[in-house]
Write an enzyme that holds these catalytic residues in place. Structure first.
Site, PDB file in Angstrom:
ATOM      1  N   GLU A  77       0.842  -1.196   0.000  1.00 53.87           N
ATOM      2  CA  GLU A  77       0.000   0.000   0.000  1.00 53.87           C
ATOM      3  C   GLU A  77       0.883   1.254   0.000  1.00 53.87           C
ATOM      4  OE1 GLU A  77      -2.384   1.579  -0.803  1.00 53.87           O
ATOM      5  OE2 GLU A  77      -4.044   1.583   0.605  1.00 53.87           O
ATOM      6  N   ASP A  78       0.323   2.344  -0.483  1.00 57.47           N
ATOM      7  CA  ASP A  78       1.109   3.583  -0.542  1.00 57.47           C
ATOM      8  C   ASP A  78       1.284   4.224   0.834  1.00 57.47           C
ATOM      9  OD1 ASP A  78      -1.614   4.248  -0.389  1.00 57.47           O
ATOM     10  OD2 ASP A  78      -1.587   5.665  -2.051  1.00 57.47           O
ATOM     11  N   ARG A 125       0.705  11.489  -9.532  1.00 57.86           N
ATOM     12  CA  ARG A 125       1.184  10.138  -9.219  1.00 57.86           C
ATOM     13  C   ARG A 125       2.533   9.870  -9.884  1.00 57.86           C
ATOM     14  NH1 ARG A 125      -3.137   7.275  -6.879  1.00 57.86           N
ATOM     15  NH2 ARG A 125      -5.205   7.702  -7.731  1.00 57.86           N
ATOM     16  N   ASP A 162      -2.925   6.140   6.799  1.00 54.67           N
ATOM     17  CA  ASP A 162      -3.312   7.427   7.357  1.00 54.67           C
ATOM     18  C   ASP A 162      -4.171   7.148   8.592  1.00 54.67           C
ATOM     19  OD1 ASP A 162      -3.450  10.296   7.122  1.00 54.67           O
ATOM     20  OD2 ASP A 162      -5.412  10.121   6.189  1.00 54.67           O
ATOM     21  N   PHE A 208      -0.232  16.564   3.832  1.00 52.63           N
ATOM     22  CA  PHE A 208      -0.758  15.913   2.628  1.00 52.63           C
ATOM     23  C   PHE A 208       0.347  15.869   1.574  1.00 52.63           C
ATOM     24  CE2 PHE A 208      -3.040  15.508  -1.344  1.00 52.63           C
ATOM     25  CZ  PHE A 208      -3.890  14.455  -1.039  1.00 52.63           C
TER      26      PHE A 208
HETATM   27  P1  IMP Z   1      -6.811   5.678   5.544  1.00 51.79           P
HETATM   28  O1  IMP Z   1      -7.980   4.757   5.519  1.00 51.79           O
HETATM   29  O2  IMP Z   1      -7.164   6.993   6.220  1.00 51.79           O
HETATM   30  O3  IMP Z   1      -5.558   5.074   6.155  1.00 51.79           O
HETATM   31  O4  IMP Z   1      -6.585   6.085   4.047  1.00 51.79           O
HETATM   32  C1  IMP Z   1      -5.508   5.744   3.304  1.00 51.79           C
HETATM   33  C2  IMP Z   1      -5.711   6.294   1.904  1.00 51.79           C
HETATM   34  O5  IMP Z   1      -5.925   7.716   1.943  1.00 51.79           O
HETATM   35  C3  IMP Z   1      -4.446   6.084   1.106  1.00 51.79           C
HETATM   36  O6  IMP Z   1      -4.476   4.857   0.418  1.00 51.79           O
HETATM   37  C4  IMP Z   1      -4.466   7.281   0.170  1.00 51.79           C
HETATM   38  O7  IMP Z   1      -5.232   6.992  -0.983  1.00 51.79           O
HETATM   39  C5  IMP Z   1      -5.178   8.369   0.937  1.00 51.79           C
HETATM   40  N1  IMP Z   1      -4.222   9.314   1.565  1.00 51.79           N
HETATM   41  C6  IMP Z   1      -3.988   9.486   2.873  1.00 51.79           C
HETATM   42  N2  IMP Z   1      -3.068  10.433   3.089  1.00 51.79           N
HETATM   43  C7  IMP Z   1      -2.692  10.881   1.875  1.00 51.79           C
HETATM   44  C8  IMP Z   1      -1.739  11.879   1.436  1.00 51.79           C
HETATM   45  O8  IMP Z   1      -1.033  12.551   2.200  1.00 51.79           O
HETATM   46  N3  IMP Z   1      -1.641  12.034   0.091  1.00 51.79           N
HETATM   47  C9  IMP Z   1      -2.392  11.332  -0.803  1.00 51.79           C
HETATM   48  N4  IMP Z   1      -3.270  10.392  -0.435  1.00 51.79           N
HETATM   49  C10 IMP Z   1      -3.428  10.166   0.897  1.00 51.79           C
HETATM   50 MG    MG Z   2      -4.868   4.917  -1.911  1.00 47.40          MG
END
Ligand code: IMP
Ligand code: MG
Length: 185
Positions: free
Chosen positions: A104-105, A170, A108, A157
């Site tokens: 995963e990238d 991207r 958050d 962000f």
């Molecule tokens: P989570 O469920 O809040 O952990 O969401 C994770 C997803 O939110 C990631 O897979 C990203 O698509 C998006 N995301 C969270 N933070 C960032 C950021 O700083 N930049 C871009 N996408 C983000």
């Molecule tokens: Mg994502």
């Protein structure tokens, strides 16, 4: 303010440069290769954000592995995930009895991966772990810790190296912070 014609001009600060990322990805690859040596590994790329990280990481891993791809969307708006995940493209391979590593990238709030790992555990893999390029632990809203992390970053962000803002950036080769005037439209 109008967007610049070149996406690099929208970036205020490079948080992780190309060489820094490259070095860390090869370290992760070595660690994962050691941990999965002799195991039946499936690397699962979570589209689209992980695609750049995935393509570099998989080439830094030298144990036998299969690749698969999943696309998920979480209900909620762009800045706040609800954590309820809908699988819009499922894997092709059955993971039952296999060792699965989700790529995963970024983690958050953690809600997306928390929900996804719950869904996948029901398929009874031999093991299920997560590698994230980036981790923002300050933002966590549930009890999940990635098994492997590239970089812990502050609550900002970021875009690039797979991460987007409204579908763009991207293809930036580094991870950067956007200029606030661009981000806020
Ligand atoms: P989570 O469920 O809040 O952990 O969401 C994770 C997803 O939110 C990631 O897979 C990203 O698509 C998006 N995301 C969270 N933070 C960032 C950021 O700083 N930049 C871009 N996408 C983000
Ligand atoms: Mg994502």
């Amino acid at each position: 303010m109008a967007k610049a014609t070149n996406m690099h001009d929208d970036i205020m600060e490079v948080l992780l440069g190309e060489e820094t990322i490259k070095k860390r990805v090869s370290e992760l690859g070595r660690q994962i290769s050691r941990d999965y040596d002799g195991k039946d590994l499936i690397l699962v790329c979570i589209l689209k954000g992980a695609v750049v990280f995935f393509s570099d990481l998989c080439r830094a891993i030298d144990c036998y592995a299969e690749m698969d791809f999943m696309s998920i969307s979480s209900y909620g708006n762009s800045s706040k995930t609800s954590g309820i995940v809908r699988i819009s493209k499922d894997m092709d391979i059955s993971i039952t009895g296999r060792h699965v590593l989700i790529v995963e990238d970024i983690m958050d709030s953690g809600l997306t991966l928390n929900h996804l790992t719950t869904l996948l555990k029901a398929r009874e893999p031999a093991s299920l772990k997560v590698v994230c390029l980036l981790d923002k632990p300050e933002r966590r809203e549930c009890d999940i810790v990635p098994d492997y992390v590239g970089f812990v970053i502050p609550n900002r962000f970021v875009v690039g190296y797979g991460l987007d803002c409204e579908g763009r950036y991207r293809n930036l080769p580094y991870v950067g912070v956007m200029k606030p005037e661009v981000y806020n439209g």
